[in-house]
Design a protein around this motif. Structure first.
Motif, PDB file in Angstrom:
ATOM      1  N   ASP A 166      -8.457   9.737  24.151  1.00  0.00           N
ATOM      2  CA  ASP A 166      -7.312   9.934  25.050  1.00  0.00           C
ATOM      3  C   ASP A 166      -6.456  11.078  24.511  1.00  0.00           C
ATOM      4  N   VAL A 167      -6.453  11.225  23.182  1.00  0.00           N
ATOM      5  CA  VAL A 167      -5.790  12.368  22.554  1.00  0.00           C
ATOM      6  C   VAL A 167      -6.774  13.023  21.590  1.00  0.00           C
ATOM      7  N   TYR A 168      -6.548  14.305  21.325  1.00  0.00           N
ATOM      8  CA  TYR A 168      -7.414  15.055  20.413  1.00  0.00           C
ATOM      9  C   TYR A 168      -6.754  15.269  19.052  1.00  0.00           C
ATOM     10  N   ALA A 169      -5.454  15.043  18.988  1.00  0.00           N
ATOM     11  CA  ALA A 169      -4.716  15.178  17.737  1.00  0.00           C
ATOM     12  C   ALA A 169      -3.579  14.171  17.743  1.00  0.00           C
ATOM     13  N   SER A 170      -3.278  13.651  16.585  1.00  0.00           N
ATOM     14  CA  SER A 170      -2.162  12.713  16.503  1.00  0.00           C
ATOM     15  C   SER A 170      -1.505  12.772  15.132  1.00  0.00           C
ATOM     16  N   HIS A 171      -0.205  12.784  15.154  1.00  0.00           N
ATOM     17  CA  HIS A 171       0.596  12.483  13.973  1.00  0.00           C
ATOM     18  C   HIS A 171       0.060  11.148  13.464  1.00  0.00           C
ATOM     19  N   ASN A 172      -0.205  11.017  12.171  1.00  0.00           N
ATOM     20  CA  ASN A 172      -0.897   9.798  11.748  1.00  0.00           C
ATOM     21  C   ASN A 172      -0.743   9.558  10.258  1.00  0.00           C
ATOM     22  N   TRP A 173      -0.958   8.311   9.867  1.00  0.00           N
ATOM     23  CA  TRP A 173      -0.967   7.911   8.463  1.00  0.00           C
ATOM     24  C   TRP A 173      -2.382   8.053   7.918  1.00  0.00           C
ATOM     25  N   ASN A 174      -2.491   8.361   6.630  1.00  0.00           N
ATOM     26  CA  ASN A 174      -3.799   8.712   6.078  1.00  0.00           C
ATOM     27  C   ASN A 174      -4.833   7.591   6.166  1.00  0.00           C
ATOM     28  N   GLY A 175      -4.429   6.345   5.939  1.00  0.00           N
ATOM     29  CA  GLY A 175      -5.379   5.243   6.035  1.00  0.00           C
ATOM     30  C   GLY A 175      -5.876   5.035   7.450  1.00  0.00           C
ATOM     31  N   ALA A 176      -4.967   5.122   8.412  1.00  0.00           N
ATOM     32  CA  ALA A 176      -5.369   4.999   9.816  1.00  0.00           C
ATOM     33  C   ALA A 176      -6.293   6.144  10.199  1.00  0.00           C
ATOM     34  N   SER A 177      -6.068   7.307   9.609  1.00  0.00           N
ATOM     35  CA  SER A 177      -6.945   8.437   9.890  1.00  0.00           C
ATOM     36  C   SER A 177      -8.342   8.187   9.327  1.00  0.00           C
ATOM     37  N   MET A 178      -8.415   7.589   8.143  1.00  0.00           N
ATOM     38  CA  MET A 178      -9.722   7.256   7.578  1.00  0.00           C
ATOM     39  C   MET A 178     -10.447   6.230   8.437  1.00  0.00           C
ATOM     40  N   ARG A 179      -9.726   5.228   8.901  1.00  0.00           N
ATOM     41  CA  ARG A 179     -10.337   4.209   9.762  1.00  0.00           C
ATOM     42  C   ARG A 179     -10.892   4.842  11.034  1.00  0.00           C
ATOM     43  N   THR A 180     -10.173   5.850  11.531  1.00  0.00           N
ATOM     44  CA  THR A 180     -10.630   6.545  12.727  1.00  0.00           C
ATOM     45  C   THR A 180     -11.870   7.384  12.423  1.00  0.00           C
ATOM     46  N   ARG A 181     -11.863   8.064  11.283  1.00  0.00           N
ATOM     47  CA  ARG A 181     -13.025   8.894  10.900  1.00  0.00           C
ATOM     48  C   ARG A 181     -14.283   8.064  10.735  1.00  0.00           C
ATOM     49  N   LEU A 182     -14.139   6.842  10.240  1.00  0.00           N
ATOM     50  CA  LEU A 182     -15.309   5.989  10.054  1.00  0.00           C
ATOM     51  C   LEU A 182     -15.933   5.592  11.395  1.00  0.00           C
ATOM     52  N   GLN A 183     -15.142   5.709  12.466  1.00  0.00           N
ATOM     53  CA  GLN A 183     -15.678   5.470  13.814  1.00  0.00           C
ATOM     54  C   GLN A 183     -16.105   6.759  14.499  1.00  0.00           C
ATOM     55  N   GLN A 202       0.849  -1.185   0.000  1.00  0.00           N
ATOM     56  CA  GLN A 202       0.000   0.000   0.000  1.00  0.00           C
ATOM     57  C   GLN A 202       0.890   1.243   0.000  1.00  0.00           C
ATOM     58  N   TRP A 203       0.300   2.386  -0.338  1.00  0.00           N
ATOM     59  CA  TRP A 203       1.062   3.635  -0.281  1.00  0.00           C
ATOM     60  C   TRP A 203       0.170   4.735   0.275  1.00  0.00           C
ATOM     61  N   GLY A 204       0.826   5.783   0.819  1.00  0.00           N
ATOM     62  CA  GLY A 204       0.043   6.859   1.399  1.00  0.00           C
ATOM     63  C   GLY A 204       0.903   8.012   1.865  1.00  0.00           C
ATOM     64  N   THR A 205       0.398   8.745   2.851  1.00  0.00           N
ATOM     65  CA  THR A 205       1.080   9.924   3.386  1.00  0.00           C
ATOM     66  C   THR A 205       1.032   9.898   4.910  1.00  0.00           C
ATOM     67  N   THR A 206       1.841  10.735   5.531  1.00  0.00           N
ATOM     68  CA  THR A 206       1.844  10.864   6.981  1.00  0.00           C
ATOM     69  C   THR A 206       1.580  12.321   7.343  1.00  0.00           C
ATOM     70  N   GLY A 207       0.406  12.575   7.926  1.00  0.00           N
ATOM     71  CA  GLY A 207       0.015  13.922   8.327  1.00  0.00           C
ATOM     72  C   GLY A 207      -0.456  13.952   9.762  1.00  0.00           C
ATOM     73  N   ILE A 208      -1.618  14.530   9.991  1.00  0.00           N
ATOM     74  CA  ILE A 208      -2.159  14.674  11.351  1.00  0.00           C
ATOM     75  C   ILE A 208      -3.650  14.351  11.339  1.00  0.00           C
ATOM     76  N   SER A 209      -4.100  13.609  12.334  1.00  0.00           N
ATOM     77  CA  SER A 209      -5.527  13.416  12.572  1.00  0.00           C
ATOM     78  C   SER A 209      -5.949  14.388  13.672  1.00  0.00           C
ATOM     79  N   LEU A 210      -6.992  15.155  13.399  1.00  0.00           N
ATOM     80  CA  LEU A 210      -7.456  16.177  14.338  1.00  0.00           C
ATOM     81  C   LEU A 210      -8.914  15.954  14.692  1.00  0.00           C
ATOM     82  N   ASN A 211      -9.211  15.927  15.972  1.00  0.00           N
ATOM     83  CA  ASN A 211     -10.602  15.853  16.430  1.00  0.00           C
ATOM     84  C   ASN A 211     -11.167  17.274  16.446  1.00  0.00           C
ATOM     85  N   THR A 212     -11.981  17.589  15.447  1.00  0.00           N
ATOM     86  CA  THR A 212     -12.481  18.955  15.278  1.00  0.00           C
ATOM     87  C   THR A 212     -13.538  19.338  16.317  1.00  0.00           C
TER      88      THR A 212
END
Length: 344
Positions: A220-237, A127-137
């Motif tokens: 437990d955290v409101y923001a995290s350094h994260n990979w884009n796919g993991a961020s999508m999995r989190t958003r779906l929850q 797989q391929w992707g990017t590493t950015g930030i997941s933010l709980n808005t």
């Protein structure tokens, strides 16, 4: 609308030996944690009779150290692009003939002559992707919401509620992007600035940990350094989660399945490499972990939301992703000192 793919000319390769059942065998697979679809392994075993033993790691460096030490017993591992090149130079992987496998025909053209494996002799694309930030808005969606400042100069509401991934290169490069400094940077004055940034920023972090999805969904955290796919999995929850591709720039990466030099189950490993290049199987990988893959025709088997996910296709105003090849050894050594100091 911009797409990540416009900025990426990377890539990898895929594999398998036959689509028919083979004699029962065994395969020892070393992959990133929570990154392998169990249904994919079940399908592989059903079709081939080969049992897969799966073990996990949390960073390229962890994997590399274990493979280099020897005596690990693994046949396949999944290094990112730059680590493929390092493992090749260290003699830790062997040519698998991926470009001669039946399913190699499905590998997208721009993923064949990649910088770390020209022509795809060593590795099949995972797989391929990017590493950015997941933010709980729900907790913050202010002026810094498109910048690495979220983790390096956070607003008060995020202080003590930030996680960073446990991958040295991702953290180091995030800091360099934020400071506007070049990657693979051996300038001592620049590295002093980087070290200061990271050590001062750490005071505002709750953790440096691989288990990002769990930390975000539990809040437990409101923001995290994260990979884009993991961020999508989190958003779906949790629909309050947004993937940030910082305006200063961010890392692009491509993970590959490679045959280890001391693999014991070589033919079984090659069968698996060919298997994951089949479009329906590549789709199973992406549908689980939520990252793009390099296999033509896999879209037909992918979940509909994958084609429109901002974490994958990008969005207007997103920073530009870039691949970072291996740095010179002296630079890597300095990075390692900064990283070890950060982990104290």
């Amino acid at each position: 609308m911009i797409t990540i793919k416009r900025f990426l000319v990377l890539v990898l390769a895929g594999l398998m030996i036959s689509g028919t059942a083979l004699a029962a065998g065994e395969l020892n697979f070393y992959n990133w944690g929570n990154y392998t679809n169990p249904e994919l392994l079940e399908k592989f075993t059903k079709e081939t009779g080969i049992k897969v033993n799966l073990d996990g790691y949390d960073s390229n460096e962890t994997m590399f150290a274990k493979i280099k030490a020897g005596g690990h017993g693994y046949d396949l591992s999944v290094p990112s692009d730059y680590m493929v090149q390092i493992m090749k130079e260290e003699g830790l992987i062997q040519k698998a003939g991926v470009n001669q496998m039946p399913n190699f025909k499905y590998v997208q053209a721009d993923h064949v002559d990649v910088y770390f494996d020209k022509g795809r002799e060593y590795g099949a694309p995972w797989q391929w992707g990017t590493t950015g930030i997941s933010l709980n808005t729900k907790y913050y969606d202010g002026p810094k919401a498109n910048s690495w400042a979220l983790v390096f100069d956070p607003p008060d509401v995020l202080k003590g509620k930030i996680n960073m991934v446990s991958e040295m290169g991702d953290v180091i490069n995030a800091g360099l992007f934020y400071l506007g400094l070049p990657t693979c940077n051996g300038n001592k004055a620049d590295l002093k600035k980087l070290n200061t940034l990271l050590t001062e920023s750490k005071k505002n972090w709750a953790s440096i940990d691989y288990g990002v999805i769990e930390k975000l969904t539990s809040e437990d955290v409101y923001a995290s350094h994260n990979w884009n796919g993991a961020s999508m999995r989190t958003r779906l929850q949790n629909p309050d989660i947004r993937y940030v591709m910082p305006k200063e720039g961010l890392i692009a990466w491509a993970d590959n399945v490679v045959l280890l030099k001391d693999a014991r189950n070589v033919e079984e490993a090659k069968t698996f490499l060919n298997f994951i290049m089949a479009p329906e199987n590549a789709a199973m990988i992406s549908n689980f972990a939520r990252y793009a893959n390099a296999i033509e025709g896999s879209d037909e088997f992918m979940d509909p939301e994958m084609s429109k996910a901002p974490e994958i296709i990008g969005y207007e105003g997103a920073g530009t992703p870039q691949f970072v090849p291996p740095c010179p050894q002296d630079v890597t050594q300095m990075y390692t000192k900064i990283w070890n100091n950060l982990l104290k």
